[in-house]
Structures are given as C-alpha cells and as structure tokens.
Design a protein around this motif. Structure first.
Motif, PDB file in Angstrom:
ATOM      1  N   LEU A 177       0.839  -1.196   0.000  1.00  0.00           N
ATOM      2  CA  LEU A 177       0.000   0.000   0.000  1.00  0.00           C
ATOM      3  C   LEU A 177       0.873   1.245   0.000  1.00  0.00           C
ATOM      4  O   LEU A 177       1.676   1.445   0.911  1.00  0.00           O
ATOM      5  N   GLN A 178       0.693   2.076  -1.032  1.00  0.00           N
ATOM      6  CA  GLN A 178       1.413   3.337  -1.125  1.00  0.00           C
ATOM      7  C   GLN A 178       0.649   4.424  -0.386  1.00  0.00           C
ATOM      8  O   GLN A 178      -0.572   4.379  -0.256  1.00  0.00           O
ATOM      9  N   ALA A 179       1.388   5.415   0.093  1.00  0.00           N
ATOM     10  CA  ALA A 179       0.778   6.476   0.898  1.00  0.00           C
ATOM     11  C   ALA A 179      -0.322   7.218   0.143  1.00  0.00           C
ATOM     12  O   ALA A 179      -1.309   7.650   0.745  1.00  0.00           O
ATOM     13  N   ASN A 180      -0.179   7.357  -1.179  1.00  0.00           N
ATOM     14  CA  ASN A 180      -1.185   8.111  -1.935  1.00  0.00           C
ATOM     15  C   ASN A 180      -2.475   7.319  -2.181  1.00  0.00           C
ATOM     16  O   ASN A 180      -3.413   7.830  -2.781  1.00  0.00           O
ATOM     17  N   LYS A 181      -2.526   6.067  -1.705  1.00  0.00           N
ATOM     18  CA  LYS A 181      -3.734   5.250  -1.886  1.00  0.00           C
ATOM     19  C   LYS A 181      -4.437   4.966  -0.559  1.00  0.00           C
ATOM     20  O   LYS A 181      -5.434   4.241  -0.530  1.00  0.00           O
ATOM     21  N   THR A 182      -3.937   5.515   0.530  1.00  0.00           N
ATOM     22  CA  THR A 182      -4.503   5.146   1.821  1.00  0.00           C
ATOM     23  C   THR A 182      -5.941   5.622   2.008  1.00  0.00           C
ATOM     24  O   THR A 182      -6.736   4.935   2.660  1.00  0.00           O
ATOM     25  N   ARG A 183      -6.297   6.781   1.450  1.00  0.00           N
ATOM     26  CA  ARG A 183      -7.650   7.303   1.685  1.00  0.00           C
ATOM     27  C   ARG A 183      -8.711   6.357   1.116  1.00  0.00           C
ATOM     28  O   ARG A 183      -9.687   6.022   1.817  1.00  0.00           O
ATOM     29  N   VAL A 184      -8.571   5.944  -0.120  1.00  0.00           N
ATOM     30  CA  VAL A 184      -9.590   5.078  -0.714  1.00  0.00           C
ATOM     31  C   VAL A 184      -9.606   3.715  -0.031  1.00  0.00           C
ATOM     32  O   VAL A 184     -10.666   3.088   0.106  1.00  0.00           O
ATOM     33  N   VAL A 185      -8.455   3.256   0.405  1.00  0.00           N
ATOM     34  CA  VAL A 185      -8.407   1.978   1.123  1.00  0.00           C
ATOM     35  C   VAL A 185      -9.114   2.116   2.466  1.00  0.00           C
ATOM     36  O   VAL A 185      -9.908   1.250   2.863  1.00  0.00           O
ATOM     37  N   ALA A 186      -8.862   3.205   3.179  1.00  0.00           N
ATOM     38  CA  ALA A 186      -9.526   3.442   4.458  1.00  0.00           C
ATOM     39  C   ALA A 186     -11.040   3.544   4.293  1.00  0.00           C
ATOM     40  O   ALA A 186     -11.799   3.175   5.196  1.00  0.00           O
ATOM     41  N   GLU A 187     -11.481   4.018   3.151  1.00  0.00           N
ATOM     42  CA  GLU A 187     -12.915   4.209   2.909  1.00  0.00           C
ATOM     43  C   GLU A 187     -13.621   2.943   2.432  1.00  0.00           C
ATOM     44  O   GLU A 187     -14.805   2.756   2.688  1.00  0.00           O
ATOM     45  N   GLN A 188     -12.884   2.062   1.702  1.00  0.00           N
ATOM     46  CA  GLN A 188     -13.551   0.971   0.992  1.00  0.00           C
ATOM     47  C   GLN A 188     -13.252  -0.428   1.525  1.00  0.00           C
ATOM     48  O   GLN A 188     -14.011  -1.359   1.259  1.00  0.00           O
ATOM     49  N   PHE A 189     -12.166  -0.611   2.232  1.00  0.00           N
ATOM     50  CA  PHE A 189     -11.781  -1.950   2.676  1.00  0.00           C
ATOM     51  C   PHE A 189     -12.163  -2.186   4.133  1.00  0.00           C
ATOM     52  O   PHE A 189     -12.358  -1.252   4.916  1.00  0.00           O
ATOM     53  N   ASP A 190     -12.246  -3.466   4.486  1.00  0.00           N
ATOM     54  CA  ASP A 190     -12.535  -3.869   5.861  1.00  0.00           C
ATOM     55  C   ASP A 190     -11.258  -4.253   6.612  1.00  0.00           C
ATOM     56  O   ASP A 190     -11.180  -4.084   7.826  1.00  0.00           O
ATOM     57  N   TRP A 191     -10.303  -4.810   5.877  1.00  0.00           N
ATOM     58  CA  TRP A 191      -9.033  -5.261   6.441  1.00  0.00           C
ATOM     59  C   TRP A 191      -7.882  -4.772   5.572  1.00  0.00           C
ATOM     60  O   TRP A 191      -8.022  -4.688   4.344  1.00  0.00           O
ATOM     61  N   VAL A 192      -6.730  -4.525   6.199  1.00  0.00           N
ATOM     62  CA  VAL A 192      -5.470  -4.300   5.492  1.00  0.00           C
ATOM     63  C   VAL A 192      -4.421  -5.177   6.166  1.00  0.00           C
ATOM     64  O   VAL A 192      -4.165  -5.035   7.364  1.00  0.00           O
ATOM     65  N   HIS A 193      -3.827  -6.083   5.393  1.00  0.00           N
ATOM     66  CA  HIS A 193      -2.850  -7.028   5.938  1.00  0.00           C
ATOM     67  C   HIS A 193      -1.410  -6.536   5.785  1.00  0.00           C
ATOM     68  O   HIS A 193      -0.500  -7.160   6.336  1.00  0.00           O
ATOM     69  N   SER A 194      -1.193  -5.506   5.008  1.00  0.00           N
ATOM     70  CA  SER A 194       0.153  -5.179   4.537  1.00  0.00           C
ATOM     71  C   SER A 194       0.725  -3.906   5.155  1.00  0.00           C
ATOM     72  O   SER A 194       1.540  -3.222   4.529  1.00  0.00           O
ATOM     73  N   VAL A 195       0.335  -3.583   6.383  1.00  0.00           N
ATOM     74  CA  VAL A 195       0.894  -2.409   7.059  1.00  0.00           C
ATOM     75  C   VAL A 195       2.313  -2.743   7.536  1.00  0.00           C
ATOM     76  O   VAL A 195       2.502  -3.695   8.300  1.00  0.00           O
ATOM     77  N   ASP A 196       3.291  -1.986   7.068  1.00  0.00           N
ATOM     78  CA  ASP A 196       4.668  -2.240   7.500  1.00  0.00           C
ATOM     79  C   ASP A 196       5.415  -0.970   7.883  1.00  0.00           C
ATOM     80  O   ASP A 196       6.610  -1.011   8.174  1.00  0.00           O
ATOM     81  N   ARG A 197       4.673   0.170   7.895  1.00  0.00           N
ATOM     82  CA  ARG A 197       5.266   1.454   8.291  1.00  0.00           C
ATOM     83  C   ARG A 197       4.249   2.224   9.113  1.00  0.00           C
ATOM     84  O   ARG A 197       3.057   2.191   8.834  1.00  0.00           O
ATOM     85  N   LEU A 198       4.743   2.937  10.111  1.00  0.00           N
ATOM     86  CA  LEU A 198       3.857   3.725  10.954  1.00  0.00           C
ATOM     87  C   LEU A 198       3.144   4.800  10.150  1.00  0.00           C
ATOM     88  O   LEU A 198       1.966   5.088  10.390  1.00  0.00           O
ATOM     89  N   LYS A 199       3.827   5.389   9.160  1.00  0.00           N
ATOM     90  CA  LYS A 199       3.216   6.439   8.348  1.00  0.00           C
ATOM     91  C   LYS A 199       1.937   5.935   7.671  1.00  0.00           C
ATOM     92  O   LYS A 199       0.917   6.646   7.639  1.00  0.00           O
ATOM     93  N   ILE A 200       1.979   4.719   7.139  1.00  0.00           N
ATOM     94  CA  ILE A 200       0.807   4.160   6.471  1.00  0.00           C
ATOM     95  C   ILE A 200      -0.316   3.955   7.480  1.00  0.00           C
ATOM     96  O   ILE A 200      -1.485   4.286   7.222  1.00  0.00           O
ATOM     97  N   ALA A 201       0.010   3.426   8.633  1.00  0.00           N
ATOM     98  CA  ALA A 201      -1.010   3.199   9.661  1.00  0.00           C
ATOM     99  C   ALA A 201      -1.626   4.520  10.124  1.00  0.00           C
ATOM    100  O   ALA A 201      -2.845   4.611  10.321  1.00  0.00           O
ATOM    101  N   GLU A 202      -0.804   5.534  10.296  1.00  0.00           N
ATOM    102  CA  GLU A 202      -1.322   6.838  10.739  1.00  0.00           C
ATOM    103  C   GLU A 202      -2.269   7.425   9.712  1.00  0.00           C
ATOM    104  O   GLU A 202      -3.312   8.000  10.064  1.00  0.00           O
TER     105      GLU A 202
END
Length: 233
Positions: free
Chosen positions: A84-109
């Motif tokens: 998951l790239q940082a520029n795609k986090t908004r749509v993922v946060a809006e549309q998905f139920d789970w994210v398995h591939s968090v490997d950086r604090l920036k992405i999680a934040e």
C-alpha cells in the motif's frame, strides 16, 4: 472443467483435514479467497458458493471490483493484502474492511486519520518480512515490537495480528519454519499485553504447514481461481 464452486469445496476439505491434523476445530481458520486479476464474475461465482471474504493486491483493480459487486448481500468482506502506497490510503480506508500489509507507521497513521467515522474500525495486520528477502515488503522481527505498540494506540484502527509471505519451500517441514517464527512473534507481542488474534499466513502451496503452526486466516488464490495469467513479455 472444474468450477470455482468445486474448487472452493476442495480447498475447504483440505482446510478441514489440516485443522484435524493440527488438533484444531474446523472453524479455527478463515478462508480468504485471493481474487487478484480475476474478473468480478469470478468473485460473484465464489460468493454464490458461500465464500464471503476476498483478498485483493492492487488497489485500483479492487475498487473497480468492489463497485461492480456492490449489489451483493451481505456485502463481501474486502481485504487488501498487497503493498500500500501512501497516496492510496484514503480510498483503502474508505472501501476496505481489512489491510494485511501495514509495514510502516506512516501508512497506519494515514489509514487511522482517513477511516470514516461512520464505519467500524479498520482491521489491520502488520506484514513481517519473515524470510528476510530483499524483494519482499515487511517489517523486520527486530522492528516489529515498536511498530506494533505504536499502531495499537491509533484510533479508528484495530490491530489484529501479523501477516507474512514466506520464501517458498518444497516440503512441509521446511514450510513450517517461517510460519513458526511468525507465530512466536505474535506470542511475544501478546506477552507484552497486545490483544492480538490473527495469523494471516499460508497460501495454496503451504496451507497445511501454516495451519499446523497456528494460522487463523489462509490466503488462497490459485487453488480456487486457477493459475494467474502470465504478464506479457
């Protein structure tokens, strides 16, 4: 030609047999159908066969599929399992139920800040580079405890556990080793007080080894949907 429904039945038989061999109840492991590169019609067929959880690797492809399948009831549970790239986090946060591939604090934040308030908390796993491969994404085992503590404190997210894609191995004994390391890493985090319950590990080739080592969610693509088309040269 074997149908997707028949494939799902065969995978569930494998999963039940693996659970029995491990001395675990059949419902201890969730089957995640990895539908990347498959058309919406294939997902619809799997849904008709009773499959409810689907894993996607590519955000844009997944969004097209989610829209095309918006009529399905109950709504499929959508898992992002790819990078998951940082520029795609908004749509993922809006549309998905789970994210398995968090490997950086920036992405999680970013996921935490962008998860809509009207939706349940986003369920997340931390991806661990369990085999130390340069080509694989994931946090190292050494960096894992600090990242897990930080992510677990974020609002609008629920840290559920760990995910890994181990280096391929031929026999079950060799396949079990990286899965065991991931399980031990989860147990160490639980000993630190984190309430974790998910080990996302095991694919079509190593399902049995993963279940023997405590997988709670297996990501199965080829055994359900068939071999993926090779990219054009």
């Amino acid at each position: 030609m074997v149908s997707i429904a028949q494939n799902i039945l065969q995978v569930r038989h494998r999963l039940n047999a693996a659970c029995e061999a491990a001395g675990r109840p059949a419902d201890a492991v969730t089957l995640l159908a990895v539908s990347k590169t498959c058309p919406p019609e294939a997902v619809r067929e799997a849904f008709a066969a009773g499959q409810r959880a689907f894993g996607e690797n590519y955000v844009q492809e997944a969004l097209t599929k989610i829209e095309a399948l918006a009529d399905l009831q109950p709504r499929p549970v959508w898992h992002l399992i790819g990078p998951l790239q940082a520029n795609k986090t908004r749509v993922v946060a809006e549309q998905f139920d789970w994210v398995h591939s968090v490997d950086r604090l920036k992405i999680a934040e970013r996921l935490s800040a962008q998860r809509p308030a009207g939706l349940p908390a986003l369920q997340v796993c931390l991806q661990v580079n369990i085999s130390g491969e340069a080509s694989k994404s994931g946090v190292t085992l050494e960096e894992l405890p600090a990242l897990a503590q930080a992510v677990s404190a974020l609002p609008r997210l629920t840290l559920r556990g760990l995910m890994a894609i181990p280096e391929p191995a031929e026999d079950v004994a060799a396949q079990r080793l990286p899965h065991r390391r991931l399980r031990e890493a989860l147990e160490a985090l639980k000993a630190r007080g984190l309430a974790l319950d998910t080990l996302s590990m095991g694919m079509s080739a190593d399902l049995e080894a993963a279940v023997l080592e405590g997988a709670t969610l297996v990501r199965i693509g080829t055994a359900i949907f068939g071999a993926r088309p090779r990219p054009a040269a």
